[in-house]
Design an enzyme around this catalytic site. Structure first.
Site, PDB file in Angstrom:
ATOM      1  CE1 TYR A 161      41.747  35.381  35.643  1.00  0.00           C
ATOM      2  CE2 TYR A 161      42.452  35.420  33.543  1.00  0.00           C
ATOM      3  CZ  TYR A 161      42.261  35.973  34.504  1.00  0.00           C
ATOM      4  OH  TYR A 161      42.336  37.459  34.027  1.00  0.00           O
ATOM      5  CE  LYS A 231      39.478  30.037  51.274  1.00  0.00           C
ATOM      6  NZ  LYS A 231      39.367  30.948  52.268  1.00  0.00           N
ATOM      7  CG  ASP A 284      40.538  33.669  53.439  1.00  0.00           C
ATOM      8  OD1 ASP A 284      41.709  33.121  53.426  1.00  0.00           O
ATOM      9  OD2 ASP A 284      39.524  33.246  53.984  1.00  0.00           O
ATOM     10  CG  ASP A 308      42.874  38.912  37.614  1.00  0.00           C
ATOM     11  OD1 ASP A 308      43.574  39.929  37.208  1.00  0.00           O
ATOM     12  OD2 ASP A 308      41.682  38.621  36.962  1.00  0.00           O
TER      13      ASP A 308
END
Ligand SMILES: NC(=O)C1=CN([C@@H]2O[C@H](COP(=O)(O)OP(=O)(O)OC[C@H]3O[C@@H](n4cnc5c(N)ncnc54)[C@H](OP(=O)(O)O)[C@@H]3O)[C@@H](O)[C@H]2O)C=CC1
Ligand SMILES: O=C(O)CCC(=O)C(=O)O
Ligand SMILES: [Mg+2]
Length: 417
Positions: A161, A231, A284, A308
């Site tokens: 980011y 992740k 996820d 985010d």
């Protein structure tokens, strides 16, 4: 020192920060605010009106905010001859310790980098704190929205980011690709021409200061768990390390021990003796977990981009982005802001929900220790929603509601205090 365009109010004083990061809040603090682009022009004045009314009602004139407008984004570019991010704004936000901002536009795919991200980076506002809970009566796409009550601690200074990237075809991208192939033995870049490249820095220090803050919050608020969302199965040395460093910190600084052989851990809240579980979930899977088993999650610590995504998704789950508040925090400076953006198609129409920014201001009042005024804002919001007097976003999902404009919703909140 006089500023170029910022006018310091003639009455009011600065908030100061002690060495232990506690605040000295005068009865009339000067609070800088950025109006914001797009719908900023609609929601910021309503937020100020609601906050002033709550403070007046709570303290009967013995406390009052002196608002000081500072500029970033489109308004700054007009005033400062094309400078979107004036140095004096940064200086003031740092110096006055507590501020609030409307959303700022970021062009997609090119143009300047995000001013919101730049502000967080320049002031090292490393925690993005976004509480997500349901207000009774708010229309929600899920059956039991009351089960969603989570607080996201999103790392705000690192990750993909932060904008270290090069456009496909540039000398820089070509050079980085060549370096990776020739010096780092990388063979896995599928198409190495016309290929953009981005870098994802994630550090132990950056991770641990965020997780430390999240765990302290879990203790202070007497909450049952902290979940590290990552992740790490795919991005082993960034997201995977985030998870490992999070557990490591819980063990080293909070005395957490392995639960049933690990990797989950637990420790006792030193204030209440209750068990706090530290766990992790892959990002996820987390997006389905928060929909299907929301009551199993409380405080969440995650990386910048995951945070985010998760904060907009969770906001929708409790009725929408129009009432999702937030704060960007360092140890010394706090800048409060809505979770949503500038919603340009609604700009200047006095239409959108000002709830996000108002609830961000409610967080700001608690940060100042002005809990009585903050409570009044919550009462006002609850009463306005339960009376079904709402803006378009709720109205379109409610039966028999009265549609209000942005400013009328502010008035309804004030009436409901
Ligand atoms: N921190 C910041 O300042 C942020 C800035 N941005 C920037 O904002 C710009 C626009 O981004 P975009 O992706 O369109 O996201 P936005 O959050 O601005 O808007 C997306 C949609 O969310 C709904 N929405 C947003 N705000 C409100 C509100 N106050 N009341 C009711 N509904 C609302 C609207 O939905 P509907 O159409 O269904 O009515 C809107 O079309 C971009 O430049 C982006 O970079 C984005 C996020 C944060
Ligand atoms: O900076 C931007 O334009 C987007 C930021 C954003 O989406 C967020 O912080 O949630
Ligand atoms: Mg966002």
């Amino acid at each position: 020192m006089p500023y170029q365009h910022i006018k310091v109010p003639s009455v009011g004083e600065k908030i100061t920060v002690n060495a232990d990061n506690t605040l000295n809040v005068p009865d009339q603090p000067i609070i800088p605010f950025i109006e914001g682009d797009g719908i900023g022009v609609d929601i910021s004045p309503v937020m100020i009106k609601v906050v002033d009314a709550a403070v007046k009602k709570a303290y009967n004139g013995s406390k009052q905010i002196s608002w000081m407008e500072v500029y970033t984004g489109e308004k700054a570019a007009e005033l400062y001859d094309g400078d979107w991010f004036p140095a004096e704004t940064l200086e003031v936000l740092k110096d006055y310790s507590v501020g609030i901002k409307g959303p700022l536009t970021t062009p997609v795919g090119g143009g300047f980098r995000s001013l919101n991200v730049a502000l967080r980076q320049e002031l090292d506002l490393y925690t993005c704190l976004r509480p997500v809970r349901w207000f009774e009566g708010v229309p929600s796409p899920v059956k039991e929205p009351e089960k969603t009550n989570m607080v996201i601690f999103r790392e705000n200074s690192e990750d993909i980011y932060c904008g270290i990237e090069w456009r496909a075809g540039t000398d820089e991208a070509t050079k980085v690709i060549k370096f990776l192939q020739e010096e780092m033995g990388v063979t896995k870049i599928r198409f190495d021409t016309d290929c953009g490249i981005g870098i994802k820095p994630v550090s132990k220090e950056g991770t641990q200061r965020l997780v430390r803050k999240a765990l302290q919050y879990t203790i202070d608020q007497d909450l049952p768990s902290l979940t590290l969302v990552h992740k790490g199965n795919i991005m082993k040395f960034t997201e995977g390390s985030f998870k490992d460093w999070g557990y490591e910190l819980a063990q080293a600084e909070f005395g957490a021990e392995l639960l049933d052989g690990g990797p989950w851990m637990s420790f006792k809240n030193p204030n209440t003796g209750k068990q706090i579980v530290v766990k992790d979930v892959i990002a996820d899977a987390m997006l389905q977990q928060v929909l299907l088993r929301p009551d199993e999650y409380s405080v969440i610590a995650t990386l910048n981009l995951n945070g985010d995504y998760l904060s907009d998704a969770l906001a929708a789950q409790v009725g929408g982005i129009g009432i999702a508040p937030g704060a960007n925090l360092s140890d010394k400076v706090a800048i409060f802001e809505a979770t949503h953006g500038t919603a340009p198609k609604y700009a200047g129409q006095d239409k959108v929900n000002p709830g996000s920014l108002i609830l961000s201001a409610e967080m700001m009042l608690r940060h100042l220790g002005w809990n009585e005024a903050a409570d009044l804002i919550i009462d006002g919001m609850n009463n306005a929603i339960q009376a079904k007097t709402v803006t378009y976003d709720f109205d379109r999902l409610m039966e028999d509601a009265t549609l209000l404009s942005c400013s009328e919703f502010g008035e309804a909140i004030i009436k409901g205090m």
